[in-house]
Design an enzyme around this catalytic site. Structure first.
Site, PDB file in Angstrom:
ATOM      1  N   CYS A 120       1.826 -11.561  20.555  1.00  0.00           N
ATOM      2  CA  CYS A 120       0.986 -11.027  19.474  1.00  0.00           C
ATOM      3  C   CYS A 120       1.481 -11.617  18.163  1.00  0.00           C
ATOM      4  O   CYS A 120       2.618 -11.389  17.766  1.00  0.00           O
ATOM      5  CB  CYS A 120       1.029  -9.505  19.415  1.00  0.00           C
ATOM      6  SG  CYS A 120       0.133  -8.865  17.967  1.00  0.00           S
TER       7      CYS A 120
ATOM      8  N   LYS B 111      -5.307  -3.116   5.006  1.00  0.00           N
ATOM      9  CA  LYS B 111      -5.151  -3.867   3.774  1.00  0.00           C
ATOM     10  C   LYS B 111      -6.474  -4.449   3.284  1.00  0.00           C
ATOM     11  O   LYS B 111      -6.603  -4.799   2.124  1.00  0.00           O
ATOM     12  CB  LYS B 111      -4.138  -4.990   3.981  1.00  0.00           C
ATOM     13  CG  LYS B 111      -2.726  -4.428   4.099  1.00  0.00           C
ATOM     14  CD  LYS B 111      -1.776  -5.448   4.654  1.00  0.00           C
ATOM     15  CE  LYS B 111      -0.347  -4.902   4.641  1.00  0.00           C
ATOM     16  NZ  LYS B 111       0.572  -5.763   5.366  1.00  0.00           N
TER      17      LYS B 111
ATOM     18  N   HIS C 173       0.845  -1.192   0.000  1.00  0.00           N
ATOM     19  CA  HIS C 173       0.000   0.000   0.000  1.00  0.00           C
ATOM     20  C   HIS C 173       0.882   1.245   0.000  1.00  0.00           C
ATOM     21  O   HIS C 173       2.109   1.158   0.051  1.00  0.00           O
ATOM     22  CB  HIS C 173      -0.992  -0.028   1.175  1.00  0.00           C
ATOM     23  CG  HIS C 173      -0.348  -0.128   2.525  1.00  0.00           C
ATOM     24  ND1 HIS C 173       0.450   0.876   3.053  1.00  0.00           N
ATOM     25  CD2 HIS C 173      -0.354  -1.115   3.460  1.00  0.00           C
ATOM     26  CE1 HIS C 173       0.861   0.523   4.249  1.00  0.00           C
ATOM     27  NE2 HIS C 173       0.412  -0.691   4.516  1.00  0.00           N
TER      28      HIS C 173
ATOM     29  N   CYS D 209       2.461  -8.891  15.564  1.00  0.00           N
ATOM     30  CA  CYS D 209       3.791  -8.301  15.751  1.00  0.00           C
ATOM     31  C   CYS D 209       4.873  -9.366  15.730  1.00  0.00           C
ATOM     32  O   CYS D 209       6.045  -9.053  15.582  1.00  0.00           O
ATOM     33  CB  CYS D 209       3.883  -7.574  17.081  1.00  0.00           C
ATOM     34  SG  CYS D 209       2.773  -6.179  17.251  1.00  0.00           S
TER      35      CYS D 209
ATOM     36  N   CYS E 185      -2.658  -5.296  22.167  1.00  0.00           N
ATOM     37  CA  CYS E 185      -1.445  -4.919  21.448  1.00  0.00           C
ATOM     38  C   CYS E 185      -1.544  -3.459  20.992  1.00  0.00           C
ATOM     39  O   CYS E 185      -2.532  -3.085  20.372  1.00  0.00           O
ATOM     40  CB  CYS E 185      -1.257  -5.828  20.232  1.00  0.00           C
ATOM     41  SG  CYS E 185       0.014  -5.209  19.109  1.00  0.00           S
TER      42      CYS E 185
ATOM     43  N   HIS F  44      -1.829  -3.510  17.083  1.00  0.00           N
ATOM     44  CA  HIS F  44      -2.940  -4.177  16.403  1.00  0.00           C
ATOM     45  C   HIS F  44      -4.285  -4.076  17.115  1.00  0.00           C
ATOM     46  O   HIS F  44      -5.309  -4.382  16.525  1.00  0.00           O
ATOM     47  CB  HIS F  44      -2.596  -5.662  16.196  1.00  0.00           C
ATOM     48  CG  HIS F  44      -1.426  -5.856  15.292  1.00  0.00           C
ATOM     49  ND1 HIS F  44      -0.137  -5.942  15.759  1.00  0.00           N
ATOM     50  CD2 HIS F  44      -1.352  -5.923  13.948  1.00  0.00           C
ATOM     51  CE1 HIS F  44       0.683  -6.074  14.723  1.00  0.00           C
ATOM     52  NE2 HIS F  44      -0.013  -6.062  13.626  1.00  0.00           N
TER      53      HIS F  44
ATOM     54  N   LYS G 290      -6.297   4.695   9.660  1.00  0.00           N
ATOM     55  CA  LYS G 290      -5.156   3.821   9.517  1.00  0.00           C
ATOM     56  C   LYS G 290      -5.317   3.017   8.223  1.00  0.00           C
ATOM     57  O   LYS G 290      -6.414   2.571   7.905  1.00  0.00           O
ATOM     58  CB  LYS G 290      -5.092   2.869  10.727  1.00  0.00           C
ATOM     59  CG  LYS G 290      -3.871   1.975  10.714  1.00  0.00           C
ATOM     60  CD  LYS G 290      -3.718   1.232  12.044  1.00  0.00           C
ATOM     61  CE  LYS G 290      -2.531   0.276  11.945  1.00  0.00           C
ATOM     62  NZ  LYS G 290      -2.201  -0.360  13.220  1.00  0.00           N
TER      63      LYS G 290
ATOM     64  N   HIS H 244       3.968   1.697   2.214  1.00  0.00           N
ATOM     65  CA  HIS H 244       5.228   1.058   1.828  1.00  0.00           C
ATOM     66  C   HIS H 244       6.015   1.928   0.853  1.00  0.00           C
ATOM     67  O   HIS H 244       7.241   1.920   0.840  1.00  0.00           O
ATOM     68  CB  HIS H 244       4.957  -0.299   1.168  1.00  0.00           C
ATOM     69  CG  HIS H 244       4.342  -1.307   2.092  1.00  0.00           C
ATOM     70  ND1 HIS H 244       3.082  -1.824   1.897  1.00  0.00           N
ATOM     71  CD2 HIS H 244       4.801  -1.886   3.229  1.00  0.00           C
ATOM     72  CE1 HIS H 244       2.789  -2.674   2.869  1.00  0.00           C
ATOM     73  NE2 HIS H 244       3.821  -2.737   3.685  1.00  0.00           N
TER      74      HIS H 244
HETATM   75 ZN   LIG Z   1       0.617  -6.658  17.552  1.00  0.00          ZN
END
Ligand SMILES: [Zn+2]
Length: 611
Positions: free
Chosen positions: A125, A308, A18, A128, A142, A145, A305, A21
């Site tokens: 997580c 995806k 996306h 992560c 997290c 996330h 945010k 990146h």
């Molecule tokens: Zn995480």
């Protein structure tokens, strides 16, 4: 020749790339192009992290085999090189690249004194791929996330990070390992001072679904994905793969073990891995540290945010954006609007407005006007060198200082300041034209002054083309071509160097969330242009959404203005319809503010999560 090794992080390939990146890749490409232009020896490396457990989970969810799934997405990342005009020298894929696995195994063995096996229970997580302590999880979730980590108990290999607090601190405070922006450096130092716990560097092969690199001598375990991934920066250089008895390959000696700089770009979410774990691993293996780490913040899209899975996410694919609007426009937005510190919000409207304001209306308009005037008044030949004419001092300064300003800004990883220095040339040149009114000089027969004006404007266009090279290589080539005399000593006929995007974008479906404002409405009409605005005329032009070269060819209205623009047939309509907004200074103030906010407010709360 200074060796400069520039790396980007290697993203997970659990989905397609996306716009976020693209930011890091474009920033790294600018640095690589800039240093090559200075005569440095440069190697720019990017790649993909194929060995992530996230990839395995995403492949299972998609009902596709892991290798096939990983290949498909990794190819999409690899193809960004062409779509965004990136000069990537080496693209490593951690599952496929034959250099990677032997390098990781060698690195593991080199760290043997700091590796031990132990049972561990903790909160993990999967997103992560890391264990968290309860103190690191606000509300039990997290911080990256927003999900609840799972409770995991298993026997793993650990890396003795606790041993490296003092040497890491020394490397950072001495400047041997530079971390930018300063707020991130303080964050890392606070992490170190808060105490470094040993971290897990393997997991049971069963939990990894057999994906990943087995621990040397302990095949029931695979090397933790972060340890594996971080090694990519040296495995691609032939770390641990020397020929004829050498420990490492030649590229490693040249790019990592030598005297040059080793610059690593990364996002804030992986700061701890790159600024604490990775340098500690290098110290443990007896290898040099990176010389500089630059940490960028995140992009949001339409205030959210970047997800995806969001509907319309394909529209945020960098390759699709570049195909629709051009790599120049995508690169320019990323470089001009994303601050050195602080998040930035991407929208297609902003991309279009920025490109139309500054590239089509600003720089493109300038080059067209100058080339058209040189043809009209001097038969296509730029006049001989002449002193700076009155009123041209600011433009002359913008031209002379641009190179140094770009260099200073890039040394501080400030891409907005760097592009502002290039933009200043176009901005000052357009003001200069409106101030001195070359068409009036021509009409009044001031040949000497007109020569001096056209010579200075020719310098401006040439300088803009030259300084633009690291940022917009494709556009820079077009600008330079317009400013370069042919064999007969004459400039080429004027042709647009940028297309306007706003008109074309209107054909996109409203459902996609596109709302396109005419960038001309955002122009401010004040400034050095004292020509009375002809409101009807401006409006008429807006209404037509006339393309740039049409605007240039049209004659202004008859009437009161006629005397003012007596010579106003054809290219004398070269007078701009409006002044360009002048926002470079505002950007810099914003940036400073972001830095300050970050230092004073954001940092404390962020650190609280880690301690
Ligand atoms: Zn995480």
């Amino acid at each position: 020749m200074t060796a400069t090794y520039i790396t980007t992080t290697i993203p997970y390939v659990n989905a397609r790339p996306h716009i976020g990146h693209a930011l890091e890749l474009v920033q790294a490409d600018v640095l690589a192009r800039y240093h090559r232009g200075r005569g440095d020896d440069v190697r720019f490396q990017a790649g993909t992290d194929d060995n992530s457990l996230k990839n395995v989970l995403a492949a299972q969810a998609a009902g596709v085999g892991v290798p096939e799934f990983v290949d498909r997405n990794a190819d999409a990342f690899g193809s960004l090189g062409g779509a965004l005009s990136l000069t990537v020298d080496d693209f490593i894929r951690t599952s496929r690249d034959r250099r990677h696995r032997p390098g990781v195994e060698a690195f593991w063995r080199a760290c043997a004194d700091d590796l031990y096996r132990q049972r561990y229970a903790g909160l993990y997580c999967t997103g992560c791929e890391q264990f968290y302590t309860p103190a690191e999880l606000p509300g039990g979730r997290c911080p990256e996330h927003g999900t609840e980590p799972e409770s995991v108990s298993e026997e793993n290999w650990f890396f003795r990070l606790s041993r490296y607090a003092a040497p890491l601190r020394e490397a950072i405070t001495s400047g041997r390992l530079r971390i930018e922006p300063a707020g991130r450096r303080h964050e890392v130092l606070a992490l170190i001072d808060g105490g470094l716990a040993d971290f897990s560097v393997s997991r049971p092969a069963t939990r990894a679904g057999g994906w990943g690199i087995p621990v040397p001598g302990d095949p029931g375990q695979v090397i933790y994905v972060w340890f594996d991934a971080l090694c990519n920066y040296v495995t691609a250089l032939g770390y641990g793969q020397g020929a004829d008895g050498a420990a490492h390959g030649e590229a490693y000696q040249r790019w990592w073990a030598g005297q040059g700089s080793r610059v690593q770009l990364l996002g804030k979410g992986v700061l701890r891995f790159h600024a604490v774990f990775w340098p500690a691993m290098l110290l443990a293996s007896g290898q040099p540290l990176p010389t500089a780490i630059f940490v960028h913040d995140y992009l949001t899209a339409d205030g959210r945010k970047i997800s995806k899975s969001a509907a319309g996410a394909d529209l945020l694919e960098p390759a699709a954006l570049a195909a629709e609007y051009g790599a120049d426009a995508v690169r320019w937005w990323l470089l001009r609007e994303v601050p050195r510190a602080g998040d930035a919000d991407f929208t297609v409207e902003r991309l279009i407005a920025r490109a139309d304001d500054e590239l089509a209306n600003g720089l493109g308009n300038l080059v067209n006007r100058v080339v058209a005037m040189v043809h009209r008044y001097r038969d296509g030949r730029i006049p001989s060198p002449a002193p700076v004419p009155p009123g041209g001092e600011d433009l002359d300064a913008a031209i002379r200082l641009a190179g140094d300003r770009v260099g200073t800004a890039l040394a501080g990883f400030d891409f907005r300041q760097a592009t502002a220095a290039v933009w200043a040339i176009a901005d000052e040149a357009n003001r200069f034209i409106n101030r001195v009114r070359p068409w009036e000089l021509a009409r009044a027969g001031h040949a000497g002054r007109l020569d001096a004006v056209l010579y200075l404007l020719g310098r401006a266009c040439t300088a803009a083309g030259r300084e633009l090279v690291p940022f917009l290589p494709d556009a820079a080539a077009r600008v330079t071509a317009q400013c370069t005399p042919g064999g007969d000593g004459r400039l080429p006929e004027p042709s647009p160097v940028f297309r306007r995007l706003a008109a074309g974008a209107r054909s996109l479906p409203a459902a996609a969330g596109f709302h396109v404002e005419d960038p001309q409405q955002e122009q401010d009409h004040q400034g050095a242009d004292d020509r009375p605005d002809d409101a009807d005329r401006v409006e008429a032009v807006n209404a037509q959404r006339a393309v740039l070269d049409q605007v240039l060819q049209e004659a202004p209205d008859e009437g009161a203005d006629d005397a003012e623009h007596a010579g106003a047939e054809a290219p004398d309509g070269i007078a701009a319809w409006h002044e360009q907004p002048r926002d470079g200074a505002g950007d810099e103030a914003d940036d400073q503010q972001h830095d300050d906010e970050y230092e004073h407010a954001g940092l404390a709360s962020q650190l609280a999560d880690f301690m």
